[in-house]
Design a protein around this motif. Structure first.
Motif: not given
Ligand code: NAP
Length: 329
Positions: A256-283
């Motif tokens: 469902v992602l638009p061209d040019g947006v990768s799944l890891p990038a969408a995932t990290l932005a979605w997590i970081a946007a959740l109210p209450g999350v300070s930082s998302v820490i991918p390895g």
């Protein structure tokens, strides 16, 4: 890069941080020069929070960060962890051991005061014990550590830690395959001013969308040896999701992602946007991964309809994962 407060510390940390378990062990070999390049690529892209632990590579991850701090670490906040150098018995979580462990981390990192020390998924009895926090308060008063938090396996443990007055942060698994923290943990943390660090955000790479049923991991990579919790909590490997179920769910999300947006990038932005999350820490295992993960923070300002992705994430979770995952953690 957006920044957010790290609890009540007065520090700001980047909305996307860096997890450095990969720079120690359990993910196959990474040499020292590559490890330093991963840290550099993250910092160059605006990351100001590195998460590590005294046991990652038996101190190697901390030591590599220490080398980096000595060269160019002015703006970096280091969140380390302690508690896993001994068996997971409440009797080992003593003030004396806290001193031994923090002294070793100070040496590894080459700092006088540790920015943030998290208990490394201790037993529930340790999280429930007032004496744990008395001992940590003492270390803060002495300037050994500036702040402390708790890394947890379950939402119940997270809520118990959040209820303590001087806890700066809770670190918990949170990703499109692990939605339970959205129910109670994020609202409670926001109310209490406790920072949430979202770990295993890419479900150990399943949410990279790169793996197939034929993907093979090295024998010394936990994704080969801990799929069923053989060495540590099963939830730390692929977020506890069955590998093939995860591959299918990741493919659905990517579709469902638009061209040019990768799944890891969408995932990290979605997590970081959740109210209450300070930082998302991918390895990250490579500088390229580190860079593209940091760059995902740009999606917080546009380029992806995060509300629509949120609806789809919840729909896929409810349909394919909730029954297996929700009751466990
Ligand atoms: N108990 C605890 O407190 C605890 C437990 C686990 C983790 N953590 C912390 O949380 C951090 C993050 O969790 P994690 O590292 O376990 O899992 P993760 O961040 O969900 O997954 C990391 C893996 O995702 C893949 N990846 C990363 N960036 C990518 C990109 N841009 N494109 C494609 N693939 C990408 C890489 O897989 P490949 O290796 O296949 O390239 C990488 O090894 C850890 O590093 C550690 O600091 C803490």
């Amino acid at each position: 890069m957006q920044t957010r407060p790290l609890g009540a510390t007065g520090r700001l940390v980047s909305a996307v941080g860096l997890g450095t378990w990969q720079l120690g062990a359990d993910w196959g070999a990474v040499d020292d020069a590559d490890a330093l390049r991963v840290l550099g690529a993250s910092a160059d892209a605006g990351v100001t929070l590195f998460d590590t632990a005294d046991v990652y590579g038996d101190g190697r991850s901390e030591q590599t960060i220490g080398r980096f701090l000595a060269e160019r670490g002015d703006d970096i906040t280091v969140a380390t962890k302690m508690g896993r150098r001994l068996a997971q018995e409440p009797a080992n979580y003593t003030p004396e051991n806290f001193r031994i462990w923090t002294e070793r981390s100070r040496q590894n990192l080459g700092v006088e005061t540790l920015d943030l020390v998290q208990l490394h998924c201790p037993p529930s009895a340790v999280i429930a014990d007032a004496a744990t926090y008395d001992a940590l308060d003492e270390l803060v008063a002495e300037g050994v550590i500036a702040a402390y938090g708790v890394s947890v396996e379950t939402c119940a443990q997270a809520l118990a830690a959040i209820a303590r007055p001087n806890v700066t942060n809770v670190q918990i698994i949170l990703n499109p395959f692990r939605l339970k923290p959205l129910d109670e943990v994020l609202p409670a943390a926001a109310d209490a001013g406790v920072a949430i660090l979202a770990r295993v955000p890419l479900a150990s790479g399943l949410l990279s969308g790169r793996y197939t049923a034929a993907t093979i991991f090295a024998a010394d990579d936990h994704r080969a040896f801990n799929r069923h919790g053989e060495a540590f909590d099963r939830g730390e490997t692929f977020s506890g999701v069955d590998f093939e179920t995860g591959i299918a769910a990741a493919a659905e999300l990517a579709s469902v992602l638009p061209d040019g947006v990768s799944l890891p990038a969408a995932t990290l932005a979605w997590i970081a946007a959740l109210p209450g999350v300070s930082s998302v820490i991918p390895g990250a295992r490579t500088p390229a991964q580190a860079r593209s993960n940091a760059d995902a923070a740009a999606l917080l300002d546009g380029g992806l309809d995060l509300d629509a992705f949120d609806v789809f994430v919840r729909e896929v979770y409810d349909r394919t994962l909730r029954t297996d995952i929700h009751p466990h953690w």
